[in-house]
Each structure stands twice: as C-alpha cells, then as structure tokens.
Design a protein around this motif. Structure first.
Motif, short mmCIF file in Angstrom:
data_model
loop_
_atom_site.label_atom_id
_atom_site.label_comp_id
_atom_site.label_asym_id
_atom_site.label_seq_id
_atom_site.Cartn_x
_atom_site.Cartn_y
_atom_site.Cartn_z
N PHE A 1 76.70 96.42 -79.49
CA PHE A 1 78.08 96.47 -79.97
C PHE A 1 78.40 97.78 -80.69
O PHE A 1 79.45 97.89 -81.32
N ASP A 2 77.53 98.77 -80.58
CA ASP A 2 77.80 100.02 -81.30
C ASP A 2 79.08 100.70 -80.83
O ASP A 2 79.74 101.41 -81.58
N TYR A 3 79.46 100.43 -79.58
CA TYR A 3 80.67 101.07 -79.06
C TYR A 3 81.94 100.49 -79.68
O TYR A 3 83.01 101.11 -79.60
N TYR A 4 81.85 99.32 -80.33
CA TYR A 4 83.03 98.74 -81.00
C TYR A 4 83.58 99.71 -82.04
O TYR A 4 84.79 99.94 -82.13
N VAL A 5 82.67 100.24 -82.85
CA VAL A 5 83.10 101.12 -83.95
C VAL A 5 83.70 102.41 -83.39
O VAL A 5 84.72 102.89 -83.87
N VAL A 6 83.07 102.95 -82.36
CA VAL A 6 83.59 104.18 -81.75
C VAL A 6 84.95 103.93 -81.10
O VAL A 6 85.85 104.77 -81.17
N SER A 7 85.13 102.76 -80.51
CA SER A 7 86.43 102.40 -79.95
C SER A 7 87.49 102.35 -81.05
O SER A 7 88.65 102.74 -80.84
N TYR A 8 87.08 101.89 -82.23
CA TYR A 8 88.01 101.85 -83.37
C TYR A 8 88.40 103.26 -83.80
O TYR A 8 89.56 103.53 -84.09
N PHE A 9 87.41 104.17 -83.83
CA PHE A 9 87.73 105.57 -84.12
C PHE A 9 88.80 106.08 -83.16
O PHE A 9 89.76 106.75 -83.56
N GLU A 10 88.61 105.78 -81.88
CA GLU A 10 89.57 106.25 -80.87
C GLU A 10 90.94 105.64 -81.11
O GLU A 10 91.96 106.33 -81.05
N MET A 11 90.97 104.34 -81.38
CA MET A 11 92.25 103.66 -81.59
C MET A 11 92.98 104.22 -82.80
O MET A 11 94.21 104.37 -82.78
N MET A 12 92.23 104.55 -83.85
CA MET A 12 92.82 105.09 -85.07
C MET A 12 93.01 106.61 -85.02
O MET A 12 93.46 107.20 -85.98
N ARG A 13 92.62 107.20 -83.90
CA ARG A 13 92.74 108.65 -83.71
C ARG A 13 91.96 109.43 -84.77
O ARG A 13 92.42 110.45 -85.30
N ILE A 14 90.77 108.93 -85.08
CA ILE A 14 89.87 109.62 -86.00
C ILE A 14 88.85 110.40 -85.16
O ILE A 14 88.08 109.79 -84.41
N PRO A 15 88.82 111.72 -85.22
CA PRO A 15 87.76 112.45 -84.52
C PRO A 15 86.39 111.99 -85.01
O PRO A 15 86.23 111.62 -86.18
N TYR A 16 85.40 111.99 -84.13
CA TYR A 16 84.08 111.48 -84.50
C TYR A 16 83.00 112.24 -83.74
O TYR A 16 83.26 112.84 -82.69
N THR A 17 81.80 112.20 -84.27
CA THR A 17 80.67 112.87 -83.63
C THR A 17 80.00 111.91 -82.65
O THR A 17 80.08 110.68 -82.77
N GLY A 18 79.31 112.50 -81.68
CA GLY A 18 78.52 111.70 -80.76
C GLY A 18 79.29 111.18 -79.57
O GLY A 18 80.39 111.65 -79.25
N CYS A 19 78.70 110.18 -78.94
CA CYS A 19 79.16 109.71 -77.64
C CYS A 19 80.37 108.79 -77.72
O CYS A 19 80.56 108.06 -78.69
N ASN A 20 81.19 108.85 -76.67
CA ASN A 20 82.38 108.00 -76.55
C ASN A 20 82.01 106.58 -76.15
O ASN A 20 80.88 106.32 -75.72
N PRO A 21 82.93 105.61 -76.25
CA PRO A 21 82.60 104.21 -75.96
C PRO A 21 82.10 103.97 -74.54
O PRO A 21 81.15 103.20 -74.33
N ARG A 22 82.72 104.60 -73.56
CA ARG A 22 82.29 104.38 -72.17
C ARG A 22 80.87 104.88 -71.96
O ARG A 22 80.04 104.20 -71.33
N GLY A 23 80.55 106.06 -72.49
CA GLY A 23 79.20 106.58 -72.35
C GLY A 23 78.17 105.69 -73.03
O GLY A 23 77.06 105.49 -72.51
N LEU A 24 78.52 105.14 -74.20
CA LEU A 24 77.61 104.23 -74.89
C LEU A 24 77.35 102.98 -74.05
O LEU A 24 76.22 102.52 -73.93
N LEU A 25 78.41 102.43 -73.47
CA LEU A 25 78.26 101.22 -72.65
C LEU A 25 77.37 101.47 -71.44
O LEU A 25 76.49 100.65 -71.12
N LEU A 26 77.58 102.59 -70.76
CA LEU A 26 76.82 102.87 -69.54
C LEU A 26 75.36 103.17 -69.84
O LEU A 26 74.47 102.70 -69.14
N ALA A 27 75.11 103.96 -70.89
CA ALA A 27 73.75 104.42 -71.14
C ALA A 27 72.91 103.41 -71.91
O ALA A 27 71.69 103.39 -71.76
#
Length: 339
Positions: A85-111
């Motif tokens: 579920f680590d991509y949940y938090v990154v998806s929230y960053f995207e939804m809130m338009r907060i720039p973030y380090t590391g991988c995007n939600p789709r990349g986390l899901l696939l890898a």
C-alpha cells in the motif's frame, strides 16, 4: 541553490530522536536512513520537518496546509503496515499537488509485484528466472513445470524479508512447506523462482526520462562451500557479523566481461522505462556462467542510507552524499515537467 522547506515523510516509529548525534549510539542502526537523509538535507541548508505516518494521512495534510513545504522527501516503505500500500501515500501527494521524491504510484504498483514485473519483462523478451505464484488462502499446488532448485519468497516484501537458507528448495515437499510458512508469517502471497547460479549485481539508476547508470555493486560470497546456494537472505542483508563470519561482502563489480557494463546499462534503462519508474531505483541481476543476464527484480525507492549500495555507487560516481540527496530532491521537483 534554492533553500527548500522539505517535509520528510517516514514511518511513525522511525522519526529520528532529536538527541541522536553519536554514530556509536545503539539507536543509530534503527534510524540510520532517516538520520542520514535528515542531516544531509540540513547540511544542504534546507529546512526540514519530519512527519511520522502509519495509517492516517492527516499529519501530511496538516503539515502541508500549515507549513507549505516545497517538496515531500518520501521515505515510507508501507502504509498501515502493508508494503503493497505504499503507493497510497504517493497517490495522495499527487492528488494534493505536493512534489515528492522517488517513484510515482504506477511505477510502485508495477515494480513491487514481482510476478507482474516478470510478466511485463518476459513480454518484452527480457530474461529472468521462471516462476510461479502461490496466492494466500488457495490450495498450494504447482501450475507450471520448472526445474528445481527454486527460491521461495514473498511476492511483495522488499529488503529480503522472509528469505532464509530454507528458502532454497529442491523438491515439491520443501516447496509446499516453505510457501505455507511465507504465507502464514507474512500474511501474503508467495512466489517461487528458479534459482540461477552466478554473480549477483545491483545497479542504481537515477533519473526521470534521461537516465544515469551508477557504478555497479556486487554481492560476493568468498567462503561459501562449493554446491552451497548463494542467496541474499535476510541475515546476509542486515547482519554485519553474519556476513563477516561467512566471508560475504559488497563491493564494486570487478572483472566483468568486455561489453557487459554497456549491456547492463542498456538493459537497466529498458527495465526502468517499461516499469514506469522515476526518481531513483535499483535493478538486481544474476549473471549466469554462460554470461546471460537475468533480471531478478526492480526496486523503486531503494535504501539510501549513507552506507547503502545506492549511496556508495553515487559517491563512486563523483557525487558527495549530500549531492546525491540534492539530486533526488531535484528529480522530485522536476517530475512531470523537465529534468
């Protein structure tokens, strides 16, 4: 260099204590990544607020609304105790338009899903070990024929969690026993992969679209008796004394055959793009006796403590540790724009 307000997001149990200063402090082992990254950010002149998260995004929202950080430095490896579920938090960053380090939600899901990774890479004719997946709650039975020995591990856990000497199985009875243990202990699906004897290489990739391949690291087994499987077990990964006892160590890869570094660099870039990874990542290989490269897995957001392989590769390439952390920040700020 612009000074930034950096919201460093970590697991709530890994907020480094303010009085943690001495490298000999026994608490340092637990907090070493968070401590190293926080101090690098401070040394770079950035303002840092550490936000601990478990199963509630409210602390991130509160900090974002009250402090207006320029970027979130994401060090979370799970959400609500589940690494999938680590991509949940990154998806929230995207939804809130907060720039973030590391991988995007789709990349986390696939890898993060080792089977899905292997299916994608196989479709694109990238070699990897044969495998089968054993879903939690279903009868343990093989659907595919493959050659023993196999390595049994969690489908989604990182950091060699659940991998031990007993993960190396040579027959169906051992396979069933180990799959059942992984499912019961880690409360998730298991994957069994064909064991490939050979050199184990770790390659760090930096970038979003334009990629940089850092110097290659290798896990070396000096004192292993002939016929003994060479595996990155949990003890190998995390127990310094165990590695010392068995002559196991990490080093920069030496004496690679002519042209192999170029082959590895090309293959890493393909894997990274096919899995939609960005920011920074690591691709793990086995090099068989015949020289064939087998991709074991791809790891978005790998460990970046000062002494981790990724950081050591960055330093070998000519960056300081602080330069490396700043590069990760810059890649986060330019994600979805330009590098």
């Amino acid at each position: 260099m612009k000074k930034l307000r950096v919201m460093m997001v970590v697991h709530y149990t890994l907020v480094p204590p303010d009085d943690l200063r001495d490298k000999s402090d026994p608490r340092m082992e637990k907090f070493r990544t968070e401590y190293d990254v926080k101090n690098a950010l401070i040394n770079l002149g950035h303002e840092v607020q550490v936000v601990g998260v478990y199963d509630d995004l409210a602390p991130i929202r509160k900090t974002n609304e009250g402090w207006k950080p320029h970027i979130a430095f994401n060090l979370l490896e799970d959400f609500a105790g589940n690494s999938a579920f680590d991509y949940y938090v990154v998806s929230y960053f995207e939804m809130m338009r907060i720039p973030y380090t590391g991988c995007n939600p789709r990349g986390l899901l696939l890898a993060r899903d080792k089977a899905l990774t292997k299916m994608i890479l196989t479709y694109h004719r990238i070699s990897g070990p044969d495998f089968d997946v054993f879903r939690l709650g279903r009868k343990i039975s093989r659907r595919r024929k493959f050659t023993y020995p196999l390595i049994v591990k969690s489908l989604t856990e990182e950091g060699s969690v659940g991998i031990a000497k007993a993960s190396y199985v040579e027959n169906e009875d051992q396979l069933r026993e180990r799959v059942a243990l992984i499912q019961d202990k880690l409360h998730g699906d298991a994957i069994a992969e064909q064991y490939i004897d050979g050199r184990e290489l770790y390659v760090t990739v930096l970038g979003n679209t334009k990629l940089e391949i850092l110097p290659i690291r290798e896990l070396v087994f000096d004192n292993v008796e002939p016929g003994t499987p060479k595996m990155a077990t949990y003890k190998v990964k995390w127990d310094d004394k165990y590695r010392e006892r068995w002559g196991i160590h990490y080093q920069f890869a030496r004496n690679l055959p002519d042209g192999m570094e170029q082959r590895i660099a090309h293959l890493c870039k393909r894997v990274y793009h096919l899995l939609d990874m960005n920011g920074y990542g690591r691709v793990d290989f086995r090099v068989a006796a015949d020289g064939e490269l087998h991709v074991l897995e791809a790891n978005p957001n790998p460990g970046i403590a000062r002494d981790e392989d990724c950081s050591q590769s960055a330093i070998k390439s000519g960056l300081s540790y602080e330069d490396f952390i700043q590069r990760i920040l810059q890649l986060g700020l330019t994600w979805r724009t330009t590098e």
